[in-house]
Enzyme design. Structure first.
Site: not given
Ligand code: GAL
Length: 689
Positions: A151, A314
């Site tokens: 990110e 994700e």
């Molecule tokens: C995303 C990140 C993950 C985790 C998730 C929940 O932004 O890539 O590593 O932090 O959010 O906070």
């Protein structure tokens, strides 16, 4: 170089952190992943301190064992380069790698992304760990792809370390050549800001009235941050291309001050996105009738503008929450599945849940994975199993299909970045984009986002019959020509207020509004006002069309009023202001030009006014002939191999009644649907056309 362009088809998987769990759990975890129908996992993106415990000493043993175990269970692996979480030894020894806020406060070890993208030693250390990892894991049979960093620009998207100021000066010298040219571009004649030595030039710094830097500098700053983030990623991408040409490369976005289109075109095989739809339900939304989690479809459309087929690295799989912020409700039964299909409906071919099990330590102990701390099967695990089974059956059929839309909302980076600072157009673009999106969503008109870029061609624009470019304050002359060609060739183009009055440096043209768009629209702006405080908005009255039987309906016109003057004979007035001193004066115009037409709307759009324009253009859902849907159901279309797949997604916590006037094959349940049917709360159907 051959790029794969699309993610491997129909892969479902999960983010897994072997370093967070006793090794004795790994095999059981991997075995259960397979049972759920998962085939891919991502790991290592935050493990720098394990991979290089001290400078120059690399230790891959833990990940060797994790990869072997994953491979033994037939799982494929995406490895992340760990550069978002540099170890304590690194920033202790090389504090110049740390990021600094505009106010001069150094950001320290203890969270993540506390480093800059320009310090030469940090770039070198990132290159080294990437090279060592790639060389070590290149032949491991489980590894199929790489995620660069994590990110980029997420926790923070501004950088003011010494290294950044120095790199900015070099960037400016390359761009402008001389201080004279820089002074001209930044309008430094205003308030005696003229620079006489490059060492006087900095990224924006604290100013007398807080946060009021020179606006032209502020715009260049964002371009510089984007370029330096691109260069940061490229260093890793180049190493990976050299050492692991048989693996694909991606990264997960989508964050500020980064041209993700260029990033993807120049460095990646495809773009990835992290989708957490619950973010749009916790903001204390003041909007009437908000779309809530369905709003995520707008962002997914932006992702699709970068990679028509993408990966969700994700996917939200439980309640979100850090220890002290971002606390979210748990998804209701069915919502996790709905969000998964929302991603797929918008072009995702690979989806990984975040994360397998909720972390028991650290800032994210409330960011829930599929499993809770207790590791027992729960309803989210059961839901994942259902999705795994379904995608096992139908995934291959959907993967690679392209989304179909005939309308696009147009955006561009210059206006996005200028608009962060400029309140006379920036907020309007978001508001109007949302208004159009809502109007189209509720009418089941699939829509895209199109980023207008220096490389955009007429053919790319002509893929759409309608383009809505709400408030492009910055418009170059060649952009105006391209848009004129689009209209002449048959496109319908719709502008809102504040169009065309700035050049790419952010200088205002000494031309009547709408500047570069005046010749195209055939109007100028006679008078204008911000609508604010005691200046209340008046509605606009639509000049009745024959179909409207003299019903001169009123709709809202918010935020800004431009009183239009018709300059060209072929312009018709579609609506007038219904009050104030400009009562009866033109508010909305339309002009036929060549094979197409151009509209000018003198205010900020509201869902109602966008809807009225759609009606006047006679634009309906492409499924209107055979399908009736309530407004709570989203429709998207993916097409390929002579088939179209219509996704129906019910975002409501109540059943939706749908009517099909023709029987259609339904993919998820393998049945034929016809007549009146019910879509359960949060349920999904995929019809084959
Ligand atoms: C995303 C990140 C993950 C985790 C998730 C929940 O932004 O890539 O590593 O932090 O959010 O906070």
């Amino acid at each position: 170089m051959t790029r794969t362009q699309v993610p491997p088809p129909s892969m479902l998987g999960v983010c897994y952190y072997p370093e967070h769990w006793p090794e004795a759990m790994w095999n059981d975890d991997f075995a259960r992943m397979k049972e759920l129908g998962f085939s891919i996992i991502r790991m290592a993106e935050f493990a720098w301190a394990i991979l290089e415990p001290e400078e120059g000493r690399y230790d891959f043993a833990l990940f060797d064992r994790a990869l072997d175990a994953a491979h033994a269970h037939g799982l494929k692996v995406i490895l992340g380069t760990p550069t978002a979480t540099p170890p304590a030894w690194l920033t202790q020894k090389y504090p110049e790698a740390l990021n600094v806020t505009r106010d001069g406060v150094t950001l320290h070890h203890g969270m993540r992304q506390h480093t800059n993208h320009t310090s030469p030693i940090f770039l070198e250390l990132c290159a080294r760990i990437t090279r060592e990892m790639a060389a070590h894991f290149r032949s491991h049979p489980a590894v199929i792809g790489w995620q660069i960093d994590n990110e980029l620009n997420c926790e923070i998207s501004v950088y003011y370390s010494e290294a950044d100021h120095a790199a900015f000066r070099l960037w400016l010298q390359a761009k402008y050549g001389t201080l004279e040219a820089l002074n001209e571009a930044w309008g430094t004649v205003f308030w005696s800001q003229t620079y006489t030595d490059w060492q006087q030039v900095y990224l924006t710094r604290p100013t007398a009235a807080p946060g009021q830097p020179n606006p032209h500098l502020a715009l260049d700053e964002k371009r510089f941050i984007s370029d330096s983030t691109l260069a940061f990623a490229k260093r890793q991408a180049d190493i990976l291309r050299e050492l692991v040409p048989h693996h694909w490369i991606t990264t997960n976005g989508l964050f500020g001050h980064l041209d993700s289109h260029r990033l993807t075109e120049e460095q990646l095989d495809f773009f990835s996105y992290d989708s957490y739809p619950q973010f749009s339900t916790i903001g204390g939304d003041t909007e009437e009738d908000p779309l809530l989690d369905r709003n995520w479809s707008l962002t997914l459309s932006a992702v699709r503008s970068i990679s028509p087929n993408f990966c969700i690295m994700e996917q939200q799989s439980g309640a979100g929450g850090w220890v002290n912020r971002m606390d979210m409700p748990s998804p209701r039964p069915g919502q996790m599945r709905l969000w998964t299909y929302q991603s797929i409906a918008h072009g995702a071919d690979m989806v990984l849940y975040f994360r397998w099990r909720t972390a028991t330590v650290g800032n994210e102990i409330y960011w829930h994975g599929i499993h809770d701390y207790d590791n027992r099967p729960n309803r989210r695990v059961r839901e994942a199993a259902q999705i795994g089974q379904e995608l096992g059956r139908i995934g291959e059929r959907i993967a690679g299909k392209k989304n179909q839309a005939s309308i696009a909302i147009v955006r561009d980076y210059d206006n996005e970045w200028d608009g962060e600072y400029d309140i006379w157009h920036g907020p309007f673009s978001w508001q109007s984009g949302k208004a159009w999106f809502k109007a189209m969503q509720r009418r089941h008109i699939p829509n895209d986002i199109l980023y207008l870029r220096p490389t955009t061609t007429l053919a790319e624009l002509l893929r759409y019959s309608v383009l809505v470019y709400p408030h492009p304050a910055i418009m170059r002359e060649d952009t105006a020509h391209l848009l004129t060609d689009y209209v002449k060739a048959g496109g319908t183009l719709i502008f809102g207020c504040r169009t065309g009055y700035k050049d790419e440096r952010g200088h205002c043209y000494m031309l009547p509004f709408p500047g570069q768009a005046a010749a195209l629209t055939g109007i100028t702006v006679d008078d204008f006002t911000r609508i604010k405080g005691t200046r209340k908005p008046v509605p606009i009255r639509w000049v009745s069309s024959p179909e409207e039987n003299g019903n001169q309906a009123l709709t809202r016109a918010d935020e800004f009023h431009e009183v239009l003057r018709v300059e060209a004979e072929d312009v018709t007035v579609e609506a007038v202001y219904a009050g104030d001193y400009y009562e009866g004066q033109p508010a909305v115009t339309r002009r036929g030009l060549g094979e197409g037409e151009v509209w000018y709307f003198g205010a900020v759009f509201h869902e109602e006014s966008a809807g009225r324009i759609l009606d006047r253009l006679n634009i309906h859902s492409p499924a209107a002939d055979w399908l009736r849907l309530p407004s709570t159901v989203e429709l998207t279309l993916r097409e390929g191999d002579g088939r179209t797949y219509a996704f129906l997604l019910n975002y409501a916590n109540e059943p939706a009644r749908i009517t099909l006037t023709e029987p259609k094959e339904e993919l998820l349940r393998g049945e034929v649907l016809s007549g009146e049917c019910e879509l359960a709360p949060y349920d999904v159907r995929i019809l084959v056309l």
